[in-house]
Design a protein around this motif. Structure first.
Motif, PDB file in Angstrom:
ATOM      1  N   TRP A  45      -1.747   3.779  -3.597  1.00  0.00           N
ATOM      2  CA  TRP A  45      -1.934   2.340  -3.370  1.00  0.00           C
ATOM      3  C   TRP A  45      -0.808   1.545  -4.029  1.00  0.00           C
ATOM      4  O   TRP A  45      -0.259   0.608  -3.430  1.00  0.00           O
ATOM      5  N   LEU A  46      -0.433   1.918  -5.248  1.00  0.00           N
ATOM      6  CA  LEU A  46       0.648   1.222  -5.941  1.00  0.00           C
ATOM      7  C   LEU A  46       1.975   1.399  -5.207  1.00  0.00           C
ATOM      8  O   LEU A  46       2.776   0.459  -5.117  1.00  0.00           O
ATOM      9  N   LYS A  48       2.388   1.741  -2.011  1.00  0.00           N
ATOM     10  CA  LYS A  48       2.362   0.864  -0.842  1.00  0.00           C
ATOM     11  C   LYS A  48       2.557  -0.596  -1.227  1.00  0.00           C
ATOM     12  O   LYS A  48       3.265  -1.350  -0.540  1.00  0.00           O
ATOM     13  N   GLU A  49       1.923  -1.007  -2.314  1.00  0.00           N
ATOM     14  CA  GLU A  49       2.073  -2.382  -2.765  1.00  0.00           C
ATOM     15  C   GLU A  49       3.527  -2.683  -3.142  1.00  0.00           C
ATOM     16  O   GLU A  49       4.061  -3.743  -2.817  1.00  0.00           O
ATOM     17  N   ARG A  50       4.165  -1.749  -3.833  1.00  0.00           N
ATOM     18  CA  ARG A  50       5.562  -1.954  -4.210  1.00  0.00           C
ATOM     19  C   ARG A  50       6.471  -1.959  -2.990  1.00  0.00           C
ATOM     20  O   ARG A  50       7.423  -2.743  -2.917  1.00  0.00           O
ATOM     21  N   ALA A  52       5.635  -2.927  -0.030  1.00  0.00           N
ATOM     22  CA  ALA A  52       5.401  -4.184   0.683  1.00  0.00           C
ATOM     23  C   ALA A  52       6.098  -5.352   0.018  1.00  0.00           C
ATOM     24  O   ALA A  52       6.453  -6.339   0.680  1.00  0.00           O
ATOM     25  N   ALA A  53       6.317  -5.274  -1.297  1.00  0.00           N
ATOM     26  CA  ALA A  53       6.998  -6.358  -2.010  1.00  0.00           C
ATOM     27  C   ALA A  53       8.457  -6.485  -1.586  1.00  0.00           C
ATOM     28  O   ALA A  53       9.034  -7.572  -1.638  1.00  0.00           O
ATOM     29  N   SER A 130      -4.024  -1.226   1.364  1.00  0.00           N
ATOM     30  CA  SER A 130      -3.058  -2.095   0.692  1.00  0.00           C
ATOM     31  C   SER A 130      -3.031  -3.470   1.357  1.00  0.00           C
ATOM     32  O   SER A 130      -2.562  -3.613   2.487  1.00  0.00           O
ATOM     33  N   HIS A 131      -3.530  -4.477   0.646  1.00  0.00           N
ATOM     34  CA  HIS A 131      -3.549  -5.838   1.191  1.00  0.00           C
ATOM     35  C   HIS A 131      -2.140  -6.341   1.476  1.00  0.00           C
ATOM     36  O   HIS A 131      -1.866  -6.928   2.529  1.00  0.00           O
ATOM     37  N   SER A 132      -1.217  -6.098   0.554  1.00  0.00           N
ATOM     38  CA  SER A 132       0.144  -6.601   0.718  1.00  0.00           C
ATOM     39  C   SER A 132       0.843  -5.975   1.913  1.00  0.00           C
ATOM     40  O   SER A 132       1.537  -6.664   2.673  1.00  0.00           O
ATOM     41  N   LEU A 133       0.679  -4.674   2.097  1.00  0.00           N
ATOM     42  CA  LEU A 133       1.311  -3.995   3.225  1.00  0.00           C
ATOM     43  C   LEU A 133       0.691  -4.436   4.545  1.00  0.00           C
ATOM     44  O   LEU A 133       1.395  -4.659   5.537  1.00  0.00           O
ATOM     45  N   ARG A 136       1.976  -7.913   5.358  1.00  0.00           N
ATOM     46  CA  ARG A 136       3.411  -8.134   5.162  1.00  0.00           C
ATOM     47  C   ARG A 136       4.054  -8.882   6.320  1.00  0.00           C
ATOM     48  O   ARG A 136       4.885  -9.773   6.130  1.00  0.00           O
TER      49      ARG A 136
END
Length: 355
Positions: A45-46, A48-50, A52-53, A130-133, A136
């Motif tokens: 999960w981390l 994917k979040e990174r 997506a950033a 992943s919310h951010s991904l 995106r």
């Protein structure tokens, strides 16, 4: 398929990114069990979040996921049905939705198919942990639905990517592209997919498997053996095509189709490949993996070995991604059934001898 690509960017430190290899993953069929874990869900999960950033880098590195999503969606060209409600499980950055909205999905057919495949679907539920991904590209032109006004894209953030929070018999189709190779309990997830499907409707998926990235795996192993006198566990276990067919059958799917294809991507060097894997969110997430960056001496040796063993004549290096495609239909009494053994009225021997 072979692609020539430039690196997204160059990192200062390299962490273990190898995610494929010939290490075969075996499955004990325990539907719904979450006790056996291979991958660290939070680490994935981390990652994917990174990824997506880094919006622009992630979009540039989406070439593989976009390509596989298009190939998954192309299988809908052979299904002459409408699908009011469809689930995209492990949606990543909505690659499936992007492929469905693409115009002219099959211009070379006779007659040509020019309408987007999204015209077959009323609502697509894109489910991702992943919310951010997942969000995106919420305002990106590639996900615009103005040219398909009857198509609705709904995003759903999963609290647990191996527990589907949907009612039984609630979807007319389930799609999944480039996400199921990170599932710990693959038999359990396939059973849940079968449950949420309506009878006589399909599951169509694609995942990495088999000898994915065998060039990178062997090069790093040889480099570590030379420089450190041992091998670190950088390899994530991947399913074999022989496992996938058996799992689909044992989880209740009928009329199965399983096939394999290799996508070979050319890179300038090993560092460009590893950086793209990081930008994809495809880093190593095996429990008990070696933490911290790979040593500079190992990386330089690995790049040299990669070129010596697998390099192309033009100086680039190939990376093989083995894609396992799968199709299974939920059982229904209305499906075509094989006739009772011995009930045939024609002899195959007579037919062959008469030719």
């Amino acid at each position: 398929m072979r692609l020539n690509l430039a690196p997204v960017c160059r990192p200062q430190q390299w962490k273990p990114l190898l995610m494929g290899g010939t290490a075969r993953r075996s499955y004990a069929f325990q539907s719904g069990s979450l006790n056996f874990e291979v991958f660290n869900r939070r680490a994935k999960w981390l990652q994917k979040e990174r990824a997506a950033a880094n919006v622009e880098g992630g979009r540039q590195a989406d070439y593989l996921k976009d390509e596989v999503a298009m190939r998954v969606c192309e299988r809908l060209l052979d299904v002459k049905r409408q699908f009011p409600r469809v689930l995209d499980l492990g949606a990543n950055s909505c690659n499936i939705a992007r492929a469905l909205l693409r115009p002219n999905p099959d211009p070379e057919s006779e007659p040509p198919v020019t309408d987007p495949l999204a015209t077959k679907i009323t609502e697509l539920v894109a489910a991702e942990s992943s919310h951010s991904l997942l969000h995106r590209d919420h305002d990106h032109p590639s996900l615009s639905t103005t040219h398909v006004p009857d198509f609705k894209l709904t995003r759903h953030v999963l609290e647990h990517d191996e527990l589907l929070p949907f009612e039984p018999d609630s979807f007319d189709m389930v799609l999944s592209s480039m996400s199921m190779h990170w599932i710990n309990d693959l038999p359990g997830v396939l059973s849940q997919i079968n449950s949420v499907l309506k009878p006589d409707y399909p599951f169509i998926g694609a995942m990495l498997g088999g000898d994915t990235l065998y060039e990178l795996r062997t090069s790093l192993q040889l480099a570590e053996q030379e420089r450190k006198g041992g091998i670190s566990p950088h390899v994530s276990p991947l399913a074999d095509v022989r496992d996938v067919g058996g799992l689909l059958q044992r989880t209740g799917f009928k009329m199965l189709t399983v096939d394999v294809e290799d996508i070979v991507v050319d890179y300038p060097d090993m560092f460009a490949l590893m950086q793209d894997l990081q930008a994809m969110g495809e880093g190593n997430a095996v429990l008990g993996r070696e933490m911290g960056p790979i040593g500079r001496d190992v990386l330089l040796a690995g790049d040299a070995i990669y070129r010596a063993l697998h390099g192309n004549e033009d100086g680039s290096i190939p990376a093989t991604f083995r894609i396992i495609h799968m199709i299974g239909w939920k059982e229904s009494p209305h499906q075509a059934q094989p006739l009772r053994r011995g009930s045939g009225q024609a002899s195959l021997k007579d037919l062959l001898e008469g030719q």
